[in-house]
Design an enzyme around this catalytic site. Structure first.
Site, PDB file in Angstrom:
ATOM      1  N   PHE A   1       0.854  -1.198   0.000  1.00 23.89           N
ATOM      2  CA  PHE A   1       0.000   0.000   0.000  1.00 23.89           C
ATOM      3  C   PHE A   1       0.881   1.236   0.000  1.00 23.89           C
ATOM      4  O   PHE A   1       1.726   1.401   0.889  1.00 23.89           O
ATOM      5  CB  PHE A   1      -0.919   0.015   1.228  1.00 23.89           C
ATOM      6  CG  PHE A   1      -1.804   1.243   1.263  1.00 23.89           C
ATOM      7  CD1 PHE A   1      -3.027   1.260   0.603  1.00 23.89           C
ATOM      8  CD2 PHE A   1      -1.398   2.389   1.939  1.00 23.89           C
ATOM      9  CE1 PHE A   1      -3.833   2.398   0.610  1.00 23.89           C
ATOM     10  CE2 PHE A   1      -2.195   3.532   1.949  1.00 23.89           C
ATOM     11  CZ  PHE A   1      -3.417   3.538   1.290  1.00 23.89           C
TER      12      PHE A   1
ATOM     13  N   ASP B   1       9.101   2.477   1.937  1.00 19.89           N
ATOM     14  CA  ASP B   1       7.958   3.277   2.369  1.00 19.89           C
ATOM     15  C   ASP B   1       7.786   3.018   3.866  1.00 19.89           C
ATOM     16  O   ASP B   1       7.225   2.006   4.276  1.00 19.89           O
ATOM     17  CB  ASP B   1       6.722   2.856   1.573  1.00 19.89           C
ATOM     18  CG  ASP B   1       5.453   3.574   2.027  1.00 19.89           C
ATOM     19  OD1 ASP B   1       5.474   4.199   3.110  1.00 19.89           O
ATOM     20  OD2 ASP B   1       4.438   3.492   1.311  1.00 19.89           O
TER      21      ASP B   1
ATOM     22  N   LYS C   1       2.412   9.785   8.374  1.00 20.53           N
ATOM     23  CA  LYS C   1       1.673   9.405   9.581  1.00 20.53           C
ATOM     24  C   LYS C   1       2.266   9.992  10.867  1.00 20.53           C
ATOM     25  O   LYS C   1       2.127  11.181  11.108  1.00 20.53           O
ATOM     26  CB  LYS C   1       1.524   7.882   9.634  1.00 20.53           C
ATOM     27  CG  LYS C   1       0.718   7.349   8.443  1.00 20.53           C
ATOM     28  CD  LYS C   1      -0.054   6.089   8.723  1.00 20.53           C
ATOM     29  CE  LYS C   1      -1.166   5.877   7.722  1.00 20.53           C
ATOM     30  NZ  LYS C   1      -0.803   5.179   6.509  1.00 20.53           N
TER      31      LYS C   1
HETATM   32  C1  LIG Z   1      -0.921   5.588   5.071  1.00 18.03           C
HETATM   33  C2  LIG Z   1       0.099   5.110   4.139  1.00 18.03           C
HETATM   34  C3  LIG Z   1       0.375   5.791   2.937  1.00 18.03           C
HETATM   35  C4  LIG Z   1      -0.450   6.970   2.466  1.00 18.03           C
HETATM   36  O1  LIG Z   1      -0.325   8.066   3.305  1.00 18.03           O
HETATM   37  P1  LIG Z   1      -1.384   9.270   3.187  1.00 18.03           P
HETATM   38  O2  LIG Z   1      -0.903  10.278   4.181  1.00 18.03           O
HETATM   39  O3  LIG Z   1      -2.721   8.678   3.529  1.00 18.03           O
HETATM   40  O4  LIG Z   1      -1.353   9.749   1.796  1.00 18.03           O
HETATM   41  C5  LIG Z   1       1.384   5.321   2.136  1.00 18.03           C
HETATM   42  N1  LIG Z   1       2.117   4.254   2.488  1.00 18.03           N
HETATM   43  C6  LIG Z   1       1.899   3.578   3.632  1.00 18.03           C
HETATM   44  C7  LIG Z   1       2.766   2.435   3.982  1.00 18.03           C
HETATM   45  C8  LIG Z   1       0.876   3.976   4.490  1.00 18.03           C
HETATM   46  O5  LIG Z   1       0.640   3.285   5.613  1.00 18.03           O
END
Ligand SMILES: *Cc1c(COP(=O)(O)O)cnc(C)c1O
Length: 400
Positions: A142, A227, A256
């Protein structure tokens, strides 16, 4: 503390329907939060183990954030990303020093940071690898909800959405190094993944896989993009999840917890990967003084002596408690790291129902899949709050 309860909106149905329905929300309106607790407009109190989706790393409304907000907002909010501001410089320096990477691009959301990571890798491929542009990604990964980050995500439910997708994101199974190697061609510029897949249900990349991936990408002269939007900023008991293995990516994204509940994200990279030229990347809010000042205050809190030890103590208590519940209720065990844990519900697969009943009983939980509950409390959650959550969960699991 101030527990004054705000009026419930009288325009309930009309007010609700003024919002685009991008998620199905329960008919509750939250009005206040403090630490591990939330209150709704009826004055009902909830113990929050979702925390804005692992966002409020210091709990709801941490006093530090409130005072930095007030102080910085009287000094300078935004002078546009076309100029330097003092917090921006200080914060970039702090982030590079804690991460071991060399340069930062500040953004406002995780998806924006990842979009920047994808662009940076493609630019690097154009300049240094003969126009290579493909980024190998993982099944069930994700990376966000912009068109490119959705295309880079491995969520099968999205496969048919918003066609045509952005191309160039071949997918491989997580923890399968041979599959990564087999997918590498002269068009490949990078491998991109989460060290623990969060949204798909807390599925960790193994240490061997991450270490192997670092060596493999170096051998092939391609980039490793981590990520760490969900796993970074002390969430897994180290400042970054990659610290558990000692590897360093070429590009890392943060989001986050980095803003403790406020919209902040970052893209970091090694010096020789930083090939953006003026005009390639930007954003109106990138590096604004207000968010940089908040980010700096959050980083100082997370870096304070004893903070990680406290996260790890909370993690042990939560893990042991969940393990005990797993045995008692014949479930399938615990997975994850630090304060990003999941309880495997096994065949009972009633995660959604447990979440719904939790809400009725004043406990906020998340079920990323029918057979999993995900726990992402504030990193400063205390012992009695963890014990209270476990007691409520025990009761919920005892019901049919
Ligand atoms: C939440 C999340 C995103 C997206 O972040 P947003 O601030 O919602 O755009 C991308 N990668 C990972 C691993 C996430 O947990």
């Amino acid at each position: 503390m101030n527990t004054q309860i705000l009026e419930k909106p009288t325009t309930e149905p009309a007010g609700f329907s003024a919002l685009m329905e991008v998620t199905s929300r329960p008919p509750i309106v939250f009005t206040q939060g403090r630490g591990a607790w939330l209150w709704d407009s009826d004055g009902k109190r909830y113990l929050d183990f979702v925390q804005g989706w692992a966002v409020n790393c210091l709990g709801h409304c941490p006093p530090t954030i409130a005072s930095v907000l007030v102080e910085q907002s009287t000094m300078l909010l935004n002078c546009s990303p076309a100029f330097y501001n003092a917090p921006m410089i200080q914060y970039a320096e702090a982030l590079t020093s804690v991460s071991g990477l060399d340069r930062v691009f500040l953004a406002s959301s995780g998806a924006e940071a990842n979009e920047g990571a994808i662009k940076l890798a493609r630019k690097w491929g154009a300049v240094h690898r003969g126009g290579a542009f493909e980024i190998i990604t993982t099944d069930h990964g994700f990376h966000g909800r912009t068109l490119a980050t959705m295309s880079a995500s491995g969520k099968t439910a999205w496969d048919a959405l918003f066609e045509p997708k952005v191309g160039g994101f071949p997918r491989v199974p997580l923890n399968d190094l041979d599959a990564v190697e087999a997918a590498i061609t002269e068009k490949t510029v990078a491998v991109m993944l989460e060290p623990i897949q969060g949204e798909s249900g807390v599925w960790p990349a193994t240490d061997e896989f991450l270490i192997g991936l670092r060596a493999l990408t170096e051998r092939h002269g391609i980039l490793l993009i981590l990520d760490e939007i969900q796993t970074g900023m002390a969430r897994t008991g180290k400042m970054f999840c990659c610290d558990h293995t000692g590897i360093r990516p070429d590009i890392m994204t943060l989001g986050k917890g980095i803003g403790a509940g406020t919209p902040l994200a970052a893209l970091l990279a090694r010096e020789d990967v930083c090939c953006f030229e003026p005009g390639d990347q930007g954003g109106t809010y990138g590096g604004n003084a207000l968010m940089a000042a908040i980010g700096l205050a959050v980083l100082e809190k997370l870096s304070a002596p004893g903070f990680l030890a406290q996260v790890n103590a909370g993690s042990r208590q939560l893990w042991q408690g969940l393990e005990t519940l797993s045995e008692k209720h014949s479930l399938a065990g615990v997975r994850g790291k630090g304060l990003l844990l999941a309880l495997n519900l096994g065949p009972r697969s009633d995660g959604a129902k447990i979440v719904e009943r939790g809400l009725e009983n004043g406990l906020l939980l998340n079920a990323p899949a029918p057979d999993a509950l995900r726990f992402m409390p504030a990193l400063n959650v205390n012992k009695s709050e963890i014990a209270e959550m476990l007691a409520i969960l025990d009761e919920l699991l005892s019901r049919d």
